[in-house]
Design a protein around this motif. Structure first.
Motif, PDB file in Angstrom:
ATOM      1  N   ALA A 109       0.815  -1.214   0.000  1.00 34.61           N
ATOM      2  CA  ALA A 109       0.000   0.000   0.000  1.00 34.61           C
ATOM      3  C   ALA A 109       0.847   1.263   0.000  1.00 34.61           C
ATOM      4  N   GLY A 110       2.114   1.153   0.426  1.00 32.92           N
ATOM      5  CA  GLY A 110       2.962   2.332   0.581  1.00 32.92           C
ATOM      6  C   GLY A 110       2.949   2.798   2.017  1.00 32.92           C
ATOM      7  N   GLN A 117      -4.410   4.122  -2.774  1.00 35.74           N
ATOM      8  CA  GLN A 117      -5.341   5.172  -3.181  1.00 35.74           C
ATOM      9  C   GLN A 117      -5.355   5.404  -4.689  1.00 35.74           C
ATOM     10  N   ARG A 118      -4.333   4.951  -5.394  1.00 32.30           N
ATOM     11  CA  ARG A 118      -4.286   5.151  -6.846  1.00 32.30           C
ATOM     12  C   ARG A 118      -5.118   4.124  -7.605  1.00 32.30           C
ATOM     13  N   LYS A 128      -8.151  -1.602   3.648  1.00 34.51           N
ATOM     14  CA  LYS A 128      -7.171  -1.463   4.726  1.00 34.51           C
ATOM     15  C   LYS A 128      -5.758  -1.620   4.169  1.00 34.51           C
ATOM     16  N   PRO A 129      -4.891  -0.632   4.375  1.00 31.40           N
ATOM     17  CA  PRO A 129      -3.517  -0.729   3.861  1.00 31.40           C
ATOM     18  C   PRO A 129      -2.786  -1.980   4.343  1.00 31.40           C
TER      19      PRO A 129
END
Length: 320
Positions: A109-110, A117-118, A128-129
């Motif tokens: 997810a970063g 989000q992208r 959820k990340p």
């Protein structure tokens, strides 16, 4: 006095390096002082991480990629389980699902969830990340295109059309064969000469048979479902990678709008990213186009069937 002289010498050296490099001293690349970092990459298909793109990233990020292309599940698994493992892998979503269920993939997810989000919401199972282990890049919905624009049943009956070209994916092939057997069509299908296509051959057409191809236009309806499949490809980071931060940096660059819009048009794929909307990108190749598709009776692979090659051979006398 001595320190001043040393500083002047250092400045002159920097000016020289900057002049040779074509930049001011403050823009000097670290490549003059540090060897490029080697990044181990696995990909199931060359088209997912082509050499031209690798060269761009090597210059941009000051890395050197060592890339292995493999469609062998056992080889992929061995390289992911190893410690240290490969640093980055490009693969189908259902392969990633199986690896994630075995706790072999790290979060993609970063640091702030920016990569998550992208991606368009249609391609994200969990918001959820901490549960984001697979970063989708591309998708297609396939269909069986016949040379005379006839139904699949008419194609099977036509003795002049002897070839059936299908995507070279052992799990998808197995699903197609199993469904056609359940529908009572396998005997007719097996009379055709079944050949396989790699991802970079998906634009192929044939006057002698039917071709599995991206469903970017309308095909004549058939009375039998499950001729179409939804397929997604993307990236994952093995949990045993020693360079997770660098892998995330590579993915950060790859998912930028600039890179995605440029790379997408060189592929037969559609984008999963909500920010890829340039006028050069046709509407049917954007992320939100999937909402306009009917996914009923569409094959969707959820996990890797590790016995697919054996089942193809034993049940259908077919070897990929």
């Amino acid at each position: 006095m001595k320190s001043n002289i040393l500083w002047i010498l250092f400045f002159l050296i920097c000016m020289g390096v900057g002049f040779l490099h074509g930049v001011l001293p403050q823009g000097i690349s670290r490549s003059y002082f540090v060897s490029p970092i080697k990044v181990q990459v696995l990909t199931t298909d060359e088209i997912l991480f082509p050499e031209s793109l690798r060269q761009e990233l090597e210059e941009e990020l000051h890395v050197r990629f060592s890339v292995t292309v493999t469609r062998d599940w056992e080889s992929m698994l061995a390289n992911v389980v190893a410690s240290p493992s490969a640093d980055l892998i490009f693969l189908p979503s259902y392969w990633a699902n199986t690896l994630a269920h075995q706790n072999l993939l790290a979060n993609t997810a970063g640091n702030r969830g920016e990569l998550l989000q992208r991606v368009a919401s249609d391609f994200v199972k969990s918001k959820k990340p901490e549960d984001f282990y697979f970063l989708p890049f591309y998708w297609i919905k396939t269909g069986i295109d016949t040379p005379l624009d006839e139904t699949f049943l008419d194609f099977l009956k036509n003795k002049k059309e002897s070839f059936l070209f299908l995507l070279a994916d052992e799990d998808l092939l197995l699903k197609h064969f199993q469904v056609w057997k359940e529908q009572g069509l396998w005997d007719q299908v097996s009379q055709k000469r079944i050949l396989t296509l790699q991802l970079d051959q998906l634009s192929k057409t044939s006057d002698e048979g039917a071709v599995e191809t991206p469903l970017n236009r309308e095909f004549k309806e058939s009375s039998h479902p499950y001729l179409s499949a939804l397929l997604i490809w993307g990236a994952a980071i093995p949990v045993n990678s020693t360079q997770k931060e660098l892998a995330l940096e590579i993915l950060e660059t790859l998912t930028s709008t600039e890179h995605q819009e440029k790379s997408l048009l060189k592929t037969p794929f559609n984008s999963t990213f909500s920010n890829v909307t340039a006028t050069e990108i046709p509407l049917h190749r954007r992320a939100d186009f999937i909402r306009d598709l009917q996914l009923k009776d569409t094959l969707i692979l959820e996990s890797k069937d590790q016995e697919a090659p054996l089942k193809l051979k034993n049940d259908f006398n077919f070897t990929l």
